[in-house]
Structures are given as structure tokens and as C-alpha cells.
Design a protein around this motif. Sequence first.
Motif, PDB file in Angstrom:
ATOM      1  N   GLY A  45       0.804  -1.220   0.000  1.00 22.28           N
ATOM      2  CA  GLY A  45       0.000   0.000   0.000  1.00 22.28           C
ATOM      3  C   GLY A  45       0.833   1.264   0.000  1.00 22.28           C
ATOM      4  O   GLY A  45       2.066   1.228   0.106  1.00 22.28           O
ATOM      5  N   ASP A  46       0.154   2.381  -0.116  1.00 19.00           N
ATOM      6  CA  ASP A  46       0.835   3.676  -0.212  1.00 19.00           C
ATOM      7  C   ASP A  46       1.172   4.271   1.150  1.00 19.00           C
ATOM      8  O   ASP A  46       1.871   5.291   1.219  1.00 19.00           O
ATOM      9  CB  ASP A  46      -0.044   4.676  -0.978  1.00 19.00           C
ATOM     10  CG  ASP A  46      -0.323   4.215  -2.405  1.00 19.00           C
ATOM     11  OD1 ASP A  46       0.541   3.503  -2.954  1.00 19.00           O
ATOM     12  OD2 ASP A  46      -1.399   4.551  -2.943  1.00 19.00           O
ATOM     13  N   GLU A  47       0.674   3.679   2.244  1.00 12.40           N
ATOM     14  CA  GLU A  47       0.861   4.282   3.563  1.00 12.40           C
ATOM     15  C   GLU A  47       2.069   3.745   4.314  1.00 12.40           C
ATOM     16  O   GLU A  47       2.341   4.165   5.427  1.00 12.40           O
ATOM     17  CB  GLU A  47      -0.404   4.071   4.414  1.00 12.40           C
ATOM     18  CG  GLU A  47      -1.672   4.633   3.789  1.00 12.40           C
ATOM     19  CD  GLU A  47      -1.558   6.126   3.505  1.00 12.40           C
ATOM     20  OE1 GLU A  47      -0.951   6.837   4.320  1.00 12.40           O
ATOM     21  OE2 GLU A  47      -2.079   6.569   2.462  1.00 12.40           O
ATOM     22  N   VAL A  67       8.023  -1.625   5.322  1.00  7.72           N
ATOM     23  CA  VAL A  67       7.009  -1.940   6.331  1.00  7.72           C
ATOM     24  C   VAL A  67       5.677  -1.341   5.919  1.00  7.72           C
ATOM     25  O   VAL A  67       5.619  -0.318   5.230  1.00  7.72           O
ATOM     26  CB  VAL A  67       7.406  -1.416   7.735  1.00  7.72           C
ATOM     27  CG1 VAL A  67       8.664  -2.111   8.212  1.00  7.72           C
ATOM     28  CG2 VAL A  67       7.615   0.091   7.725  1.00  7.72           C
ATOM     29  N   GLY A  68       4.607  -2.000   6.346  1.00  9.77           N
ATOM     30  CA  GLY A  68       3.266  -1.527   6.032  1.00  9.77           C
ATOM     31  C   GLY A  68       2.801  -0.432   6.978  1.00  9.77           C
ATOM     32  O   GLY A  68       3.529   0.007   7.884  1.00  9.77           O
ATOM     33  N   GLU A  69       1.564  -0.027   6.797  1.00  6.66           N
ATOM     34  CA  GLU A  69       1.014   1.106   7.550  1.00  6.66           C
ATOM     35  C   GLU A  69       0.987   0.846   9.050  1.00  6.66           C
ATOM     36  O   GLU A  69       1.336   1.725   9.844  1.00  6.66           O
ATOM     37  CB  GLU A  69      -0.403   1.405   7.050  1.00  6.66           C
ATOM     38  CG  GLU A  69      -1.062   2.587   7.747  1.00  6.66           C
ATOM     39  CD  GLU A  69      -2.469   2.861   7.233  1.00  6.66           C
ATOM     40  OE1 GLU A  69      -3.084   3.844   7.679  1.00  6.66           O
ATOM     41  OE2 GLU A  69      -2.943   2.082   6.374  1.00  6.66           O
ATOM     42  N   GLU A  70       0.598  -0.367   9.473  1.00  8.19           N
ATOM     43  CA  GLU A  70       0.480  -0.641  10.913  1.00  8.19           C
ATOM     44  C   GLU A  70       1.830  -0.538  11.616  1.00  8.19           C
ATOM     45  O   GLU A  70       1.940   0.057  12.692  1.00  8.19           O
ATOM     46  CB  GLU A  70      -0.136  -2.020  11.132  1.00  8.19           C
ATOM     47  CG  GLU A  70      -1.616  -2.102  10.792  1.00  8.19           C
ATOM     48  CD  GLU A  70      -2.221  -3.419  11.217  1.00  8.19           C
ATOM     49  OE1 GLU A  70      -1.569  -4.136  11.993  1.00  8.19           O
ATOM     50  OE2 GLU A  70      -3.340  -3.719  10.789  1.00  8.19           O
ATOM     51  N   VAL A 128       7.519 -11.114   5.332  1.00  7.71           N
ATOM     52  CA  VAL A 128       7.346 -11.243   6.774  1.00  7.71           C
ATOM     53  C   VAL A 128       5.855 -11.107   7.065  1.00  7.71           C
ATOM     54  O   VAL A 128       5.262 -10.056   6.803  1.00  7.71           O
ATOM     55  CB  VAL A 128       8.135 -10.159   7.536  1.00  7.71           C
ATOM     56  CG1 VAL A 128       7.978 -10.353   9.035  1.00  7.71           C
ATOM     57  CG2 VAL A 128       9.597 -10.170   7.128  1.00  7.71           C
ATOM     58  N   GLY A 129       5.251 -12.166   7.574  1.00 11.10           N
ATOM     59  CA  GLY A 129       3.806 -12.127   7.761  1.00 11.10           C
ATOM     60  C   GLY A 129       3.354 -12.663   9.099  1.00 11.10           C
ATOM     61  O   GLY A 129       4.125 -13.256   9.861  1.00 11.10           O
ATOM     62  N   ALA A 130       2.081 -12.439   9.380  1.00 10.98           N
ATOM     63  CA  ALA A 130       1.434 -12.948  10.592  1.00 10.98           C
ATOM     64  C   ALA A 130      -0.055 -13.017  10.336  1.00 10.98           C
ATOM     65  O   ALA A 130      -0.638 -12.073   9.793  1.00 10.98           O
ATOM     66  CB  ALA A 130       1.722 -12.047  11.791  1.00 10.98           C
ATOM     67  N   GLY A 131      -0.656 -14.131  10.697  1.00 14.37           N
ATOM     68  CA  GLY A 131      -2.097 -14.273  10.532  1.00 14.37           C
ATOM     69  C   GLY A 131      -2.570 -14.108   9.111  1.00 14.37           C
ATOM     70  O   GLY A 131      -3.672 -13.600   8.868  1.00 14.37           O
ATOM     71  N   GLY A 132      -1.758 -14.515   8.153  1.00 20.02           N
ATOM     72  CA  GLY A 132      -2.143 -14.403   6.754  1.00 20.02           C
ATOM     73  C   GLY A 132      -1.907 -13.039   6.141  1.00 20.02           C
ATOM     74  O   GLY A 132      -2.179 -12.838   4.954  1.00 20.02           O
ATOM     75  N   GLU A 133      -1.393 -12.090   6.928  1.00 18.30           N
ATOM     76  CA  GLU A 133      -1.148 -10.735   6.430  1.00 18.30           C
ATOM     77  C   GLU A 133       0.359 -10.478   6.323  1.00 18.30           C
ATOM     78  O   GLU A 133       1.126 -10.867   7.197  1.00 18.30           O
ATOM     79  CB  GLU A 133      -1.755  -9.713   7.385  1.00 18.30           C
ATOM     80  CG  GLU A 133      -1.517  -8.259   6.960  1.00 18.30           C
ATOM     81  CD  GLU A 133      -2.029  -7.264   7.983  1.00 18.30           C
ATOM     82  OE1 GLU A 133      -1.944  -6.054   7.737  1.00 18.30           O
ATOM     83  OE2 GLU A 133      -2.526  -7.711   9.045  1.00 18.30           O
ATOM     84  N   THR A 134       0.779  -9.838   5.241  1.00 18.97           N
ATOM     85  CA  THR A 134       2.183  -9.481   5.068  1.00 18.97           C
ATOM     86  C   THR A 134       2.453  -8.170   5.799  1.00 18.97           C
ATOM     87  O   THR A 134       1.839  -7.150   5.494  1.00 18.97           O
ATOM     88  CB  THR A 134       2.549  -9.330   3.581  1.00 18.97           C
ATOM     89  OG1 THR A 134       2.293 -10.572   2.908  1.00 18.97           O
ATOM     90  CG2 THR A 134       4.026  -8.980   3.421  1.00 18.97           C
ATOM     91  N   LEU A 135       3.365  -8.205   6.780  1.00 21.47           N
ATOM     92  CA  LEU A 135       3.667  -7.028   7.595  1.00 21.47           C
ATOM     93  C   LEU A 135       4.845  -6.231   7.043  1.00 21.47           C
ATOM     94  O   LEU A 135       4.910  -5.012   7.218  1.00 21.47           O
ATOM     95  CB  LEU A 135       3.994  -7.446   9.029  1.00 21.47           C
ATOM     96  CG  LEU A 135       2.923  -8.242   9.780  1.00 21.47           C
ATOM     97  CD1 LEU A 135       3.451  -8.658  11.143  1.00 21.47           C
ATOM     98  CD2 LEU A 135       1.651  -7.426   9.927  1.00 21.47           C
ATOM     99  N   ALA A 136       5.790  -6.934   6.416  1.00 21.67           N
ATOM    100  CA  ALA A 136       7.002  -6.257   5.949  1.00 21.67           C
ATOM    101  C   ALA A 136       7.641  -7.073   4.836  1.00 21.67           C
ATOM    102  O   ALA A 136       7.339  -8.259   4.644  1.00 21.67           O
ATOM    103  CB  ALA A 136       7.989  -6.066   7.104  1.00 21.67           C
ATOM    104  N   LEU A 137       8.540  -6.430   4.100  1.00 18.68           N
ATOM    105  CA  LEU A 137       9.322  -7.081   3.060  1.00 18.68           C
ATOM    106  C   LEU A 137      10.796  -6.788   3.322  1.00 18.68           C
ATOM    107  O   LEU A 137      11.149  -5.675   3.692  1.00 18.68           O
ATOM    108  CB  LEU A 137       8.946  -6.556   1.668  1.00 18.68           C
ATOM    109  CG  LEU A 137       7.474  -6.584   1.266  1.00 18.68           C
ATOM    110  CD1 LEU A 137       7.292  -5.910  -0.093  1.00 18.68           C
ATOM    111  CD2 LEU A 137       6.958  -8.012   1.217  1.00 18.68           C
ATOM    112  N   ILE A 138      11.643  -7.785   3.133  1.00 18.97           N
ATOM    113  CA  ILE A 138      13.086  -7.598   3.236  1.00 18.97           C
ATOM    114  C   ILE A 138      13.677  -7.980   1.887  1.00 18.97           C
ATOM    115  O   ILE A 138      13.626  -9.145   1.488  1.00 18.97           O
ATOM    116  CB  ILE A 138      13.697  -8.453   4.352  1.00 18.97           C
ATOM    117  CG1 ILE A 138      13.048  -8.113   5.701  1.00 18.97           C
ATOM    118  CG2 ILE A 138      15.209  -8.246   4.420  1.00 18.97           C
ATOM    119  CD1 ILE A 138      13.529  -8.995   6.846  1.00 18.97           C
ATOM    120  N   GLY A 139      14.183  -6.995   1.159  1.00 20.99           N
ATOM    121  CA  GLY A 139      14.683  -7.230  -0.183  1.00 20.99           C
ATOM    122  C   GLY A 139      16.197  -7.197  -0.246  1.00 20.99           C
ATOM    123  O   GLY A 139      16.850  -6.458   0.507  1.00 20.99           O
TER     124      GLY A 139
END
Length: 261
Positions: A45-47, A67-70, A128-139
Amino acid sequence: MSTATHTDLMATLREAAQAALAVLPLSAPGTITDVVGVAQAPDLGDEGTAVSASFSGAASGRVTVIVGEETLNTLLMSPEGALDPVDALRPALETVVVSLGQCALEPGVEGDPADALRAIDGGAVALVGAGGETLALIGLTLSATAVAAAAAAATATASAQATAAAAAVGAQSSGGPRRTMDLLRDVQMDVTVELGRTHMTVQDLLALTPGSVVELDRAAGSPADILVNGQLIARGEVVVVDEDYAIRITEIVTPGTEAGA
């Protein structure tokens, strides 16, 4: 990049990203769910935000944490005030680079997630995920000549690399890591005590009623696992303190020996 070389890169990134989880300030406990090519990386996402840095030495390339918005909101709402994402995510960047050998990491730069992914075109991304949601990416992207060598070095010296990674995070270099860890002291981390696990069919789950007994995969009296953000860090015995459950630490888990009893 050949298929074999790209496979080496993905294996190297998976191991490095696993070590980086211990210093990645996520909004919830996460695990490495997959390693994919950059083109297959999900859009957070954009946030969200991305922090990237180039490195050189035993290997050369570029490392990025997105990292995502959360998670970004977790950094911005720290008890000490808003944390700079560049500072907060640098320990994770350093941990990845340390796993590649003696490398110098340049200062991190914050940017747009989509632009950051394009900059590592041809590399790999750990999800990097939890509960089926992707929280972060490490490239990660490496020069073609360094990929196979980095994979071999990571496999041969995994325990030493984990120790070096912890030292690098605590070291004061470029005025960043030491200051970053000070800033993160009040960031909340989820600590979980696990007595054991089991597998059940849906039919067995639906049959549960008050009084049902669920057998776990651990003998009575065995130590319980202590996990921080989903990572096993210690084991201990359950005790009672002032009528509340507590855990007495009996063993600190050494990186690379997590599967031991």
C-alpha cells in the motif's frame, strides 16, 4: 542471473531475514512466510515506507526493508515520540548485511516502497507475515559474482554470523545503531510462553466441549518455550508468583540451536 544463482540468493536471503526478525520492530509477531522474486512481491500500500542502503566488501549490492502502515504507525506513536524509520529499521538492514561477511553498509535512505522494489530488480524479497497478512518485506540484491559465495558463507558460518549480527546491532557505528536501540527501548514487543502444540482435525475441534482434554506434544515437566515476536529466545519453567502465573528462565537459546530440547 542464472536460475541456480538466483536460487542461491533466495536461500541466502531467507537465512539473513530470519536473523533480522529479532530486531525488526513489527506491529505484531511475524515469521518469514516465503522468499520470492521482486516481481512477485506483494504491494503493502501507499501508507507504508521503505528504507534502503547499498553495501560493499565481501559482497556488494543493496538491501531494503519495507514496512506496512500498521508497523509504520507503531514507530510514529512510540512512547518517546515519533521514531525516524531510517534509524528504527537500520538494525534489520545491518543484520542482513552482516550475514554476507565483512561488508560496509552505507547510510539508509527512506523512500517510496514501489521505487525501492524497482531499485532491487533482479533480487529477491523475503515476506514477513502474521495471521495471513504481510507485515514487511526484506529485499536483497547481490552482484552476480557474489551470490553463490554469499550462500556458501551463510551456510558454513550461521552461528558465528548470528553472534556478529547481535554485536553489530549493539555497536555504535555511524552514530546509528546504538542510538536506534536506545530509541526502541520502550517499543512494545509481544512475549509468548508456549507449553506445547498439537494438530487437530476440524471434526475434533468441533467436538470440543468444556472438560475436554487436549494432549500436547510435550511431556509433563518439560520446559516451556519463550518467544518474542514469534522467535524462540529462551526456555523456562512455569511458576506461581502472588497467585499469578510466571516463568522462571532456565535456558537462553543460542541462535542455530532452536530445535534442541
